[in-house]
Design a protein around this motif. Structure first.
Motif, PDB file in Angstrom:
ATOM      1  N   HIS A 150       0.861  -1.178   0.000  1.00 47.99           N
ATOM      2  CA  HIS A 150       0.000   0.000   0.000  1.00 47.99           C
ATOM      3  C   HIS A 150       0.899   1.231   0.000  1.00 47.99           C
ATOM      4  O   HIS A 150       1.678   1.441   0.926  1.00 47.99           O
ATOM      5  N   GLU A 187      -7.268   1.950  -4.710  1.00 54.44           N
ATOM      6  CA  GLU A 187      -6.914   2.530  -3.415  1.00 54.44           C
ATOM      7  C   GLU A 187      -5.422   2.387  -3.095  1.00 54.44           C
ATOM      8  O   GLU A 187      -5.039   2.035  -1.983  1.00 54.44           O
ATOM      9  N   HIS A 188      -4.592   2.647  -4.088  1.00 53.49           N
ATOM     10  CA  HIS A 188      -3.139   2.684  -3.932  1.00 53.49           C
ATOM     11  C   HIS A 188      -2.549   1.344  -3.472  1.00 53.49           C
ATOM     12  O   HIS A 188      -1.512   1.308  -2.810  1.00 53.49           O
ATOM     13  N   LEU A 189      -3.212   0.257  -3.840  1.00 52.30           N
ATOM     14  CA  LEU A 189      -2.641  -1.078  -3.626  1.00 52.30           C
ATOM     15  C   LEU A 189      -1.861  -1.468  -4.867  1.00 52.30           C
ATOM     16  O   LEU A 189      -2.366  -1.338  -5.992  1.00 52.30           O
TER      17      LEU A 189
END
Length: 380
Positions: A226, A252-254
């Motif tokens: 992340h 989500e910025h994964l």
């Protein structure tokens, strides 16, 4: 010949097993699924994957037939996902390939390989060479970090774990009987006999090694990170002669980051060396990874045959084995799904011809030996 309402036992609830079970149940067949693990697919190579759909990028290490399977899948995945009740992240924004100045020779070699594939398969979208300015426009997060790159339009990715979960939910909705923690082998079933399924579809990957000894494990190590400071918009590959990596941005910025490919079926934790190389290379692509958080270092083995190509075979009447997806599972699974459905419905597969897919018929008198591109199952 249309497939009459039938009963199926599907062995293995990884990617192929779930796709087949959902489609066959949707067509009105009775389906039982047997798996050694749980709905979380903890034993499946599909759980530890970046799920990139990159046929042109992969053409550097595979055959035109697999590339055609990948092109087929890019059209099929939106259809398959639209039929699921739960949403699954899917993106088709192309692939970006970058390299450091000292690795320009590796980039020239890679580019030549892709261009050779495009000459063989002119239906592939043409790659675009990017200078520093064009690269910054295509991927602002990498502005001023690389002097040049390649853009491969049309390629895509999806979220593997969302998909596995959505398929498990769909199995419940379709009243598929799923037997978790219940390993099964074809030897324990007698398709066509009283009280037995009409068909057995073996999708167990390396779990089928006893029946298919040529299978071997190819170990992969993947980091899930992340990183809120990283804003890559599409899968990005860093060329390097020793440790090339891919970075697949999910929601989500994964980020799923991988590279290692080790000839081993050993499942011990990731080594310090490979982890350092993997994460150092990611940091070299974008310094924002320095403040990211490592959510998971995952290890799994992909099932591969000696030629690293997938195959479908019929070892006996009523049994089909689908295996050898190697590192291309998500990229080729829809093609293998459609070939299998053609075989079950008509006894033949025109798609298999297009994909140069190895099909082996059931043993019997006067059968030609070795790998074939057709399979007559009309009498099966």
């Amino acid at each position: 010949m249309s497939l009459r309402p039938s009963s199926f036992a599907i062995l293995g609830a990884g990617l192929m097993g779930r796709l087949l079970a959902v489609e066959l149940a949707r067509q009105g067949h009775r389906v039982d699924v047997f798996d050694a693990g749980s709905a979380a697919a903890e034993h499946s190579a599909a759980r530890v994957a970046a799920a990139m759909l990159a046929p042109l990028a992969e053409s550097a290490i595979t055959t035109p037939g697999v590339v055609r399977m990948g092109r087929h899948a890019l059209g099929r995945w939106p259809q398959l996902l639209a039929a699921l009740a739960d949403p699954v992240f899917f993106q088709q924004a192309g692939t970006l390939v970058v390299w450091h100045r000292q690795d320009a020779a590796e980039a020239r070699r890679f580019t030549r390989q892709l261009e050779a594939c495009q000459r063989l398969l002119p239906e592939l979208p043409a790659l675009r060479r990017l200078d520093g300015q064009a690269l910054a426009q295509a991927e602002p997060a990498l502005a001023d970090r690389f002097a040049q790159g390649l853009y491969l339009p049309g390629e895509g990715q999806l979220d593997n774990r969302q998909l596995l979960a959505a398929l498990a939910t769909q199995l419940e909705r379709l009243a598929v009987r799923v037997h978790w923690h219940t390993p099964q082998s074809p030897a324990g079933l007698a398709p066509g006999a009283a009280g037995q399924p009409d068909w057995v579809l073996d999708c167990r990957g390396l779990g089928a090694k006893a029946e298919w000894p040529a299978l071997r494990g190819v170990r992969g190590e993947v980091a899930r990170v992340h990183a809120p400071d990283v804003t890559l918009q599409r899968p990005t590959r860093l060329l390097h002669p020793r440790y090339p990596i891919y970075i697949a941005p999910k929601e989500e910025h994964l980020f799923v980051i991988g590279a290692t490919e080790i000839e081993s079926d050993e499942l011990s934790p990731a080594s310090v060396r490979s982890t350092l190389e993997l994460l150092s290379a990611a940091y070299a692509v974008h310094p924002g990874f320095a403040e990211g958080r490592i959510l998971e270092l995952a290890v799994q083995c992909r099932p591969a045959l000696p030629d690293n190509l997938p195959a479908i075979r019929q070892p006996r009447k009523g049994v089909l084995e689908i295996n050898g997806l190697y590192r291309h599972g998500f990229m080729i699974a829809p093609a293998l799904l459609d070939v299998t459905l053609e075989l079950l419905n008509t006894g033949q597969s025109a798609l298999a011809q297009d994909f140069d897919l190895a099909l082996a018929p059931a043993p019997g008198p006067a059968q030609p030996p070795a790998r074939r591109r057709d399979m007559d199952m009309t009498q099966a």
